[in-house]
Design an enzyme around this catalytic site. Sequence first.
Site, PDB file in Angstrom:
ATOM      1  N   LYS A  83       0.992  -1.202   0.063  1.00 22.92           N
ATOM      2  CA  LYS A  83       0.024   0.135   0.153  1.00 22.92           C
ATOM      3  C   LYS A  83       1.074   1.318  -0.020  1.00 22.92           C
ATOM      4  O   LYS A  83       0.291   2.290  -0.142  1.00 22.92           O
ATOM      5  CB  LYS A  83      -0.899  -0.066   1.053  1.00 22.92           C
ATOM      6  CG  LYS A  83      -0.492   0.179   2.685  1.00 22.92           C
ATOM      7  CD  LYS A  83      -1.306   0.198   3.696  1.00 22.92           C
ATOM      8  CE  LYS A  83      -1.036   0.015   5.037  1.00 22.92           C
ATOM      9  NZ  LYS A  83      -0.068   0.858   5.147  1.00 22.92           N
ATOM     10  N   ASP A  84       2.224   1.197   0.077  1.00 26.72           N
ATOM     11  CA  ASP A  84       2.964   2.413   0.282  1.00 26.72           C
ATOM     12  C   ASP A  84       3.649   2.341  -1.420  1.00 26.72           C
ATOM     13  O   ASP A  84       4.490   3.271  -1.671  1.00 26.72           O
ATOM     14  CB  ASP A  84       3.951   2.091   0.996  1.00 26.72           C
ATOM     15  CG  ASP A  84       3.818   2.292   2.341  1.00 26.72           C
ATOM     16  OD1 ASP A  84       2.795   3.027   2.782  1.00 26.72           O
ATOM     17  OD2 ASP A  84       4.541   2.020   3.542  1.00 26.72           O
ATOM     18  N   ARG A 131      -8.124   8.040   4.390  1.00 31.58           N
ATOM     19  CA  ARG A 131      -9.039   6.686   3.932  1.00 31.58           C
ATOM     20  C   ARG A 131     -10.121   6.660   5.197  1.00 31.58           C
ATOM     21  O   ARG A 131     -11.091   6.350   5.205  1.00 31.58           O
ATOM     22  CB  ARG A 131      -8.430   5.680   3.301  1.00 31.58           C
ATOM     23  CG  ARG A 131      -9.265   4.610   3.216  1.00 31.58           C
ATOM     24  CD  ARG A 131      -8.174   3.310   2.960  1.00 31.58           C
ATOM     25  NE  ARG A 131      -7.014   3.064   3.863  1.00 31.58           N
ATOM     26  CZ  ARG A 131      -7.495   2.338   4.749  1.00 31.58           C
ATOM     27  NH1 ARG A 131      -8.801   1.805   4.854  1.00 31.58           N
ATOM     28  NH2 ARG A 131      -6.574   2.079   5.802  1.00 31.58           N
ATOM     29  N   ARG A 132      -9.263   6.432   6.288  1.00 29.41           N
ATOM     30  CA  ARG A 132      -9.976   5.846   7.589  1.00 29.41           C
ATOM     31  C   ARG A 132     -10.599   6.961   8.123  1.00 29.41           C
ATOM     32  O   ARG A 132     -11.775   6.694   8.592  1.00 29.41           O
ATOM     33  CB  ARG A 132      -8.926   5.492   8.679  1.00 29.41           C
ATOM     34  CG  ARG A 132      -8.152   4.067   8.297  1.00 29.41           C
ATOM     35  CD  ARG A 132      -7.031   3.694   8.942  1.00 29.41           C
ATOM     36  NE  ARG A 132      -6.335   2.657   8.865  1.00 29.41           N
ATOM     37  CZ  ARG A 132      -5.103   2.173   9.015  1.00 29.41           C
ATOM     38  NH1 ARG A 132      -4.407   3.244   9.642  1.00 29.41           N
ATOM     39  NH2 ARG A 132      -4.648   0.944   8.695  1.00 29.41           N
ATOM     40  N   ARG A 149       1.068   9.828  13.945  1.00 33.38           N
ATOM     41  CA  ARG A 149       2.403   9.313  12.950  1.00 33.38           C
ATOM     42  C   ARG A 149       3.360   8.435  14.000  1.00 33.38           C
ATOM     43  O   ARG A 149       3.137   8.598  15.104  1.00 33.38           O
ATOM     44  CB  ARG A 149       2.937  10.468  12.198  1.00 33.38           C
ATOM     45  CG  ARG A 149       1.936  10.856  10.805  1.00 33.38           C
ATOM     46  CD  ARG A 149       2.799  11.332   9.895  1.00 33.38           C
ATOM     47  NE  ARG A 149       3.849  10.671   9.256  1.00 33.38           N
ATOM     48  CZ  ARG A 149       4.952  11.140   8.689  1.00 33.38           C
ATOM     49  NH1 ARG A 149       5.167  12.434   8.547  1.00 33.38           N
ATOM     50  NH2 ARG A 149       5.968  10.413   8.274  1.00 33.38           N
ATOM     51  N   ARG A 155       3.078   4.684  18.024  1.00 30.66           N
ATOM     52  CA  ARG A 155       1.482   4.945  18.054  1.00 30.66           C
ATOM     53  C   ARG A 155       0.780   4.283  19.385  1.00 30.66           C
ATOM     54  O   ARG A 155       0.008   4.959  20.081  1.00 30.66           O
ATOM     55  CB  ARG A 155       0.972   4.593  16.918  1.00 30.66           C
ATOM     56  CG  ARG A 155       1.442   5.248  15.551  1.00 30.66           C
ATOM     57  CD  ARG A 155       0.723   4.697  14.387  1.00 30.66           C
ATOM     58  NE  ARG A 155       1.376   5.209  13.133  1.00 30.66           N
ATOM     59  CZ  ARG A 155       0.742   5.320  11.901  1.00 30.66           C
ATOM     60  NH1 ARG A 155      -0.206   5.073  11.791  1.00 30.66           N
ATOM     61  NH2 ARG A 155       1.492   5.789  10.865  1.00 30.66           N
ATOM     62  N   CYS A 242      -1.830  10.233  -2.959  1.00 33.12           N
ATOM     63  CA  CYS A 242      -2.047   9.909  -1.490  1.00 33.12           C
ATOM     64  C   CYS A 242      -2.909  10.966  -0.718  1.00 33.12           C
ATOM     65  O   CYS A 242      -3.161  10.887   0.275  1.00 33.12           O
ATOM     66  CB  CYS A 242      -0.595   9.752  -0.805  1.00 33.12           C
ATOM     67  SG  CYS A 242       0.133  11.183  -0.818  1.00 33.12           S
TER      68      CYS A 242
END
Length: 322
Positions: A83-84, A131-132, A149, A155, A242
């Site tokens: 996904k990166d 997206r989230r 981040r 996190r 992105c």
Amino acid sequence: MPIKQLRIATRQSPLALWQAGYVQSRLQQLYPDLSVVLVPMTTQGDKILGTPLTKIGGKGLFVKELEQAMLDDKADIAVHSMKDVPYRFPQGLELKVICEREDPTDAFVSNRYQDLAELPVGAVVGTSSMRRKVQLLRFRPDLEIKDLRGNVGTRLSKLDNEEYDAIILASAGLKRLGLSERISSAISPEQMLPAPGQGAVGIEARTNEPELDDLLAPLIDKDTQLRVAAERCITETLQASCQVPVAAFATIDKTQEERLSLKALVGGRDQIIITAAANGDKKDALKIGNQVAHQLLEQGAKNLMQSYLATTEQTTTDSSHE
């Protein structure tokens, strides 16, 4: 001449090292006489933690140094969280392999609440993903979404320091790091569609190296490769950066003549979301991906993405630290 040594470029975060170590272990099992060494590197995306990724170049910042190492012949392959990986590759490089996929879902992580439904009104949820954010606010517009981040450990520490009531991470990352117990509950794709390629590990390398292609071929998981190819069609056809909320998730149902089903969404301002879906024979993965992408375009995806860009200068995006 047979390949005697393989150098793997990787970021230095614990999750990136796990992914590179996984590929290293697989290759050493397949080829006991092959020397496989890691070449850890720090990318710009790892260095700049105080600025939204959308302002400094996006997810590509997590792969550029690794790609340059291969172009400079300082590494032979690079291992990425899919996904990166941007949908365009630099000249001279290509995607060689997509390995078997881990759990692609997003994980709800909290020390006090079991799932999104339990969160009180006004609860603070941490995520660095637009997206989230869009999908969270669709179900719970009362939530306060704050940027988050850093690597997985950072996190989790912020959650444990009570800076957030809950955070959203990728299930795959937590499982790979042996932190499954931190997952309060998995968020189903029906409630939150994952990022294209989420949970899949990919291998990038130089083009026109047939011996390397043969060496890496046993690591390919064909179904995962088809699913991720369909998902990545969405971002490529939409030319989505992105900076916009785009999600896509493909499944293959082996009980239904191995049909591939793909669902995707694009988010805009005020939590406006458009979705599209299609299915067909898995061998037509790219065709299905293009079909869904064009459905989104017909519903106004371009205008929706532009409207979102105009109102989200301060937001960030997914990173493979998830």
